[in-house]
Write a protein that holds these residues in place. Sequence first.
Motif, PDB file in Angstrom:
ATOM      1  N   HIS A 614       0.871  -1.177   0.000  1.00 13.76           N
ATOM      2  CA  HIS A 614       0.000   0.000   0.000  1.00 13.76           C
ATOM      3  C   HIS A 614       0.905   1.223   0.000  1.00 13.76           C
ATOM      4  O   HIS A 614       1.875   1.274   0.758  1.00 13.76           O
ATOM      5  N   PRO A 615       0.598   2.215  -0.826  1.00 14.70           N
ATOM      6  CA  PRO A 615       1.546   3.339  -0.952  1.00 14.70           C
ATOM      7  C   PRO A 615       1.655   4.214   0.286  1.00 14.70           C
ATOM      8  O   PRO A 615       2.649   4.923   0.453  1.00 14.70           O
ATOM      9  N   ASP A 616       0.650   4.180   1.152  1.00 16.44           N
ATOM     10  CA  ASP A 616       0.658   4.980   2.373  1.00 16.44           C
ATOM     11  C   ASP A 616       0.750   4.059   3.583  1.00 16.44           C
ATOM     12  O   ASP A 616       0.333   2.896   3.527  1.00 16.44           O
ATOM     13  N   PRO A 617       1.261   4.556   4.706  1.00 19.89           N
ATOM     14  CA  PRO A 617       1.309   3.720   5.908  1.00 19.89           C
ATOM     15  C   PRO A 617      -0.106   3.369   6.361  1.00 19.89           C
ATOM     16  O   PRO A 617      -0.999   4.226   6.379  1.00 19.89           O
ATOM     17  N   VAL A 618      -0.310   2.121   6.736  1.00 17.71           N
ATOM     18  CA  VAL A 618      -1.619   1.660   7.191  1.00 17.71           C
ATOM     19  C   VAL A 618      -1.710   1.859   8.701  1.00 17.71           C
ATOM     20  O   VAL A 618      -0.854   1.375   9.445  1.00 17.71           O
ATOM     21  N   PRO A 619      -2.733   2.564   9.196  1.00 13.40           N
ATOM     22  CA  PRO A 619      -2.825   2.802  10.645  1.00 13.40           C
ATOM     23  C   PRO A 619      -3.028   1.505  11.428  1.00 13.40           C
ATOM     24  O   PRO A 619      -3.696   0.574  10.960  1.00 13.40           O
ATOM     25  N   TYR A 620      -2.460   1.462  12.615  1.00 17.38           N
ATOM     26  CA  TYR A 620      -2.760   0.396  13.562  1.00 17.38           C
ATOM     27  C   TYR A 620      -4.011   0.823  14.326  1.00 17.38           C
ATOM     28  O   TYR A 620      -4.056   1.929  14.866  1.00 17.38           O
ATOM     29  N   PRO A 621      -5.047  -0.016  14.412  1.00 23.17           N
ATOM     30  CA  PRO A 621      -6.348   0.467  14.889  1.00 23.17           C
ATOM     31  C   PRO A 621      -6.414   0.868  16.354  1.00 23.17           C
ATOM     32  O   PRO A 621      -7.337   1.578  16.749  1.00 23.17           O
ATOM     33  N   HIS A 622      -5.464   0.447  17.174  1.00 23.65           N
ATOM     34  CA  HIS A 622      -5.549   0.742  18.605  1.00 23.65           C
ATOM     35  C   HIS A 622      -4.401   1.638  19.077  1.00 23.65           C
ATOM     36  O   HIS A 622      -4.099   1.675  20.272  1.00 23.65           O
ATOM     37  N   ALA A 623      -3.788   2.373  18.179  1.00 23.07           N
ATOM     38  CA  ALA A 623      -2.608   3.161  18.546  1.00 23.07           C
ATOM     39  C   ALA A 623      -2.981   4.361  19.401  1.00 23.07           C
ATOM     40  O   ALA A 623      -3.980   5.039  19.147  1.00 23.07           O
ATOM     41  N   SER A 624      -2.172   4.631  20.413  1.00 23.94           N
ATOM     42  CA  SER A 624      -2.290   5.870  21.171  1.00 23.94           C
ATOM     43  C   SER A 624      -1.741   7.021  20.336  1.00 23.94           C
ATOM     44  O   SER A 624      -0.735   6.867  19.651  1.00 23.94           O
ATOM     45  N   SER A 625      -2.411   8.153  20.411  1.00 21.13           N
ATOM     46  CA  SER A 625      -1.930   9.335  19.699  1.00 21.13           C
ATOM     47  C   SER A 625      -2.617  10.564  20.284  1.00 21.13           C
ATOM     48  O   SER A 625      -3.852  10.605  20.333  1.00 21.13           O
ATOM     49  N   PRO A 626      -1.852  11.526  20.779  1.00 15.97           N
ATOM     50  CA  PRO A 626      -0.390  11.559  20.804  1.00 15.97           C
ATOM     51  C   PRO A 626       0.175  10.603  21.851  1.00 15.97           C
ATOM     52  O   PRO A 626      -0.483  10.285  22.836  1.00 15.97           O
ATOM     53  N   GLN A 627       1.399  10.197  21.613  1.00 16.16           N
ATOM     54  CA  GLN A 627       2.093   9.266  22.481  1.00 16.16           C
ATOM     55  C   GLN A 627       3.526   9.756  22.642  1.00 16.16           C
ATOM     56  O   GLN A 627       4.159  10.167  21.674  1.00 16.16           O
ATOM     57  N   ALA A 628       4.007   9.754  23.882  1.00 12.99           N
ATOM     58  CA  ALA A 628       5.193  10.543  24.217  1.00 12.99           C
ATOM     59  C   ALA A 628       6.431  10.115  23.447  1.00 12.99           C
ATOM     60  O   ALA A 628       7.122  10.951  22.848  1.00 12.99           O
ATOM     61  N   TRP A 629       6.779   8.824  23.466  1.00 14.48           N
ATOM     62  CA  TRP A 629       8.050   8.486  22.821  1.00 14.48           C
ATOM     63  C   TRP A 629       7.942   8.528  21.308  1.00 14.48           C
ATOM     64  O   TRP A 629       8.937   8.734  20.618  1.00 14.48           O
ATOM     65  N   ALA A 630       6.719   8.400  20.770  1.00 15.91           N
ATOM     66  CA  ALA A 630       6.548   8.645  19.340  1.00 15.91           C
ATOM     67  C   ALA A 630       6.682  10.126  19.020  1.00 15.91           C
ATOM     68  O   ALA A 630       7.261  10.509  17.997  1.00 15.91           O
ATOM     69  N   ALA A 631       6.154  10.988  19.909  1.00 15.10           N
ATOM     70  CA  ALA A 631       6.288  12.430  19.717  1.00 15.10           C
ATOM     71  C   ALA A 631       7.750  12.859  19.738  1.00 15.10           C
ATOM     72  O   ALA A 631       8.152  13.778  19.014  1.00 15.10           O
ATOM     73  N   ALA A 632       8.549  12.199  20.570  1.00 18.04           N
ATOM     74  CA  ALA A 632       9.965  12.563  20.684  1.00 18.04           C
ATOM     75  C   ALA A 632      10.831  11.900  19.628  1.00 18.04           C
ATOM     76  O   ALA A 632      12.015  12.255  19.484  1.00 18.04           O
ATOM     77  N   THR A 633      10.273  10.957  18.864  1.00 22.21           N
ATOM     78  CA  THR A 633      11.064  10.241  17.855  1.00 22.21           C
ATOM     79  C   THR A 633      11.721  11.167  16.835  1.00 22.21           C
ATOM     80  O   THR A 633      12.914  11.002  16.522  1.00 22.21           O
ATOM     81  N   PRO A 634      11.015  12.170  16.265  1.00 22.00           N
ATOM     82  CA  PRO A 634      11.711  13.054  15.314  1.00 22.00           C
ATOM     83  C   PRO A 634      12.921  13.756  15.910  1.00 22.00           C
ATOM     84  O   PRO A 634      13.900  14.022  15.201  1.00 22.00           O
ATOM     85  N   LEU A 635      12.895  14.041  17.210  1.00 18.22           N
ATOM     86  CA  LEU A 635      14.054  14.660  17.855  1.00 18.22           C
ATOM     87  C   LEU A 635      15.238  13.694  17.858  1.00 18.22           C
ATOM     88  O   LEU A 635      16.393  14.107  17.658  1.00 18.22           O
ATOM     89  N   ALA A 636      14.958  12.414  18.088  1.00 18.32           N
ATOM     90  CA  ALA A 636      16.033  11.417  18.029  1.00 18.32           C
ATOM     91  C   ALA A 636      16.599  11.311  16.622  1.00 18.32           C
ATOM     92  O   ALA A 636      17.822  11.176  16.434  1.00 18.32           O
ATOM     93  N   LEU A 637      15.725  11.378  15.624  1.00 14.43           N
ATOM     94  CA  LEU A 637      16.196  11.343  14.236  1.00 14.43           C
ATOM     95  C   LEU A 637      17.084  12.544  13.944  1.00 14.43           C
ATOM     96  O   LEU A 637      18.125  12.422  13.275  1.00 14.43           O
ATOM     97  N   LEU A 638      16.682  13.703  14.435  1.00 11.97           N
ATOM     98  CA  LEU A 638      17.485  14.917  14.241  1.00 11.97           C
ATOM     99  C   LEU A 638      18.875  14.740  14.847  1.00 11.97           C
ATOM    100  O   LEU A 638      19.892  15.083  14.224  1.00 11.97           O
ATOM    101  N   THR A 639      18.926  14.187  16.042  1.00 16.93           N
ATOM    102  CA  THR A 639      20.216  13.940  16.693  1.00 16.93           C
ATOM    103  C   THR A 639      21.066  12.977  15.868  1.00 16.93           C
ATOM    104  O   THR A 639      22.262  13.221  15.631  1.00 16.93           O
ATOM    105  N   ALA A 640      20.455  11.884  15.413  1.00 15.37           N
ATOM    106  CA  ALA A 640      21.210  10.861  14.675  1.00 15.37           C
ATOM    107  C   ALA A 640      21.769  11.416  13.372  1.00 15.37           C
ATOM    108  O   ALA A 640      22.925  11.143  13.016  1.00 15.37           O
ATOM    109  N   LEU A 641      20.975  12.207  12.673  1.00 13.76           N
ATOM    110  CA  LEU A 641      21.417  12.701  11.373  1.00 13.76           C
ATOM    111  C   LEU A 641      22.416  13.841  11.496  1.00 13.76           C
ATOM    112  O   LEU A 641      23.095  14.176  10.521  1.00 13.76           O
ATOM    113  N   ARG A 642      22.520  14.422  12.677  1.00 14.77           N
ATOM    114  CA  ARG A 642      23.505  15.494  12.897  1.00 14.77           C
ATOM    115  C   ARG A 642      24.846  14.935  13.333  1.00 14.77           C
ATOM    116  O   ARG A 642      25.848  15.655  13.317  1.00 14.77           O
ATOM    117  N   GLU A 643      24.854  13.682  13.786  1.00 15.94           N
ATOM    118  CA  GLU A 643      26.113  13.109  14.307  1.00 15.94           C
ATOM    119  C   GLU A 643      27.081  12.778  13.167  1.00 15.94           C
ATOM    120  O   GLU A 643      26.678  12.483  12.056  1.00 15.94           O
TER     121      GLU A 643
END
Length: 643
Positions: A614-643
């Motif tokens: 499927h061309p788009d991500p398929v939602p998981y039907p019981h996912a929490s949102s917003p969810q803290a460590w998912a919210a912070a995930t882009p910050l971790a990506l930013l750190t990794a790509l800056r290293e």
Amino acid sequence: MSRLLVGGGTFAVTTADGDIRGLNGASTDGLFIRDGRHLSRWLLTVDGTAPPLLTSSADGCVLAPAGTRDRPPAYTVFRRQAVAEGALTEHIRLVGNLGEPTVVQLELHVDADFADQFELRADHRTYDKPDAVRTVQPTTDGVAFHYRRGESWLSRTTVGAVPAPDRVRPAGEDGTAQVLSWTFTLPAHGAADLALTVLAIPSGTREPAPPGPPGAVRGRQEAEARAFTGARPRPADLTSWPELARACEQGLADLTRLLIPAGGPGGEELRLPGAGIPWFLALFGRDSLLTSLFALPYRPELAAAVLPALAAAQGTRYDDARLEQPGKIVHEVRHGELAHFGQVPYGRYYGSVDATPLFLVLLDAHRTATGDPRLAERLEPQARAAVEWMFRDGGLGTSGYLRYTSDEARGGLVNQNWKDSAGAICFSDGAQAEGDLAVGEVQGYVYDALVRTARLAREVWRDPREADRLEEAAADLRARFRRDFWMPGAAFPALALDGRNRQVDALASDAGHLLWSGILDPGEERMVGDRLLQKDFFSGFGIRTLAAGQAPYHPLSYHRGTIWPHDNAVIVLGLARCGLTEQAATVAKGLIRAAAHHDWRLPEVIAGYGDDEHPDPVPYPHASSPQAWAAATPLALLTALRE
């Protein structure tokens, strides 16, 4: 479609038109605080019917009675709602559309069932509640609901209105539901206003102050969010990738919404990220630690709150019912009725094998990132207790690994690493591992914790003997791990060792955490990093929890085939640490693709289907949102790509 309102450790889920219907299961609604539902019905009718919805937004909605081109509606209903700590506030404005006075009958059906969140989940569990009594009484400006159970539990919900209702009457059904009625006369092209305030007072708490009108509440919350997201360093200033910057900004905004109150070792008041909505707006050790670790380079104040809060809740005695042991870091802290009466073990539950080493990892990481040793100095007793728990009760000093045993028989968790659902720690044929389990990624956390705590002992606590002991233990663990966990045939580490020390051979994403902790050698790191980017693991949107093609793989299983952003964040940080920058960038791009399809907010988990399915991500039907460590995930990506 539902609307989510959040603030001050309180949240409300309503329909698009602002109503609450008292649902349960995956799509529960209501006003919630401290694990209880304090408003289970909030239904607006005007002139005897629910007016159709014209438009809805996060701020409110607009409704109007049915009409035609020749006879358009005589009035329009504007609803604005907001949630603050312990409160829901609503402003209803009736606007007359005619050049003559219009009489409008408005009614609000209201109830509070005081259901515990564990009752509302779709797992078909029931709980006895002897001596529980719900009562209701009219007040001068509305109605008050009471829920008493025994002598130790009394929760309340009050509904106040300006102007006061003309009439309050029972809804004509069993229970405590009430109908509040008003008659408004709208002048020609004029308006009438109704201000409503719901105050939720969980057992053992004080009545909150009225929060004021929705506009004022939202103004305060938006100012707080701007201050947090706009503080330096700002993600947009640190990357030339605008989509990553946008996902970081959304993540920071969500973290402000998830902040909950907690107490520190000295009784100080703290605010830290709760794990997620709807089921986990509470202090969770593992979740809060990883969230604040991801955010550490950008918002170190989160770690500065999480660490003392967890230190205050650290285990001090042996209590098998809660898995508490001296020095162990808590898994979750709940405040609801069922936890209070011991019907679920989660009031203060210690069923986590990894929160304790992660506590030590974050303590040193905070000192390193900020250059300030004061928190590490203050929490030295708790850190030393955590180390001793790992050696004594955790199993490091006896079996050589941190281990856990299922707590299912007492109503607790089957698994106690981050993949804590039943069946998550399994062999490649799908069989659940049994006995005292040593999960692979946890041993990596322990290795990192030993190395980091040795550094604290040497540089902050001035205890070289302890530093030497911990460094020696780390070296022994690293050598032992690579001998016992590495599977030569698969060129990949085992998911776990079972109670008979057999390698649990399912190929799982947990191996990527070992890149972050540094327990593997460089050649092994390269093999693991390359393997995780193969098609059975990498979907195009992220790395699956289990590689596809194995018997237990299921793209909609919570931990056996779905994609977890935070899991991927740890892996990306590990890939970057090992110099596997191309692989790190590939996974990061997949996650940001997924974020773009979720309005830049990464959910807790997405389905494991690949972009070739499927061309788009398929939602998981019981996912929490917003969810803290998912919210912070882009910050971790930013750190990794800056290293």
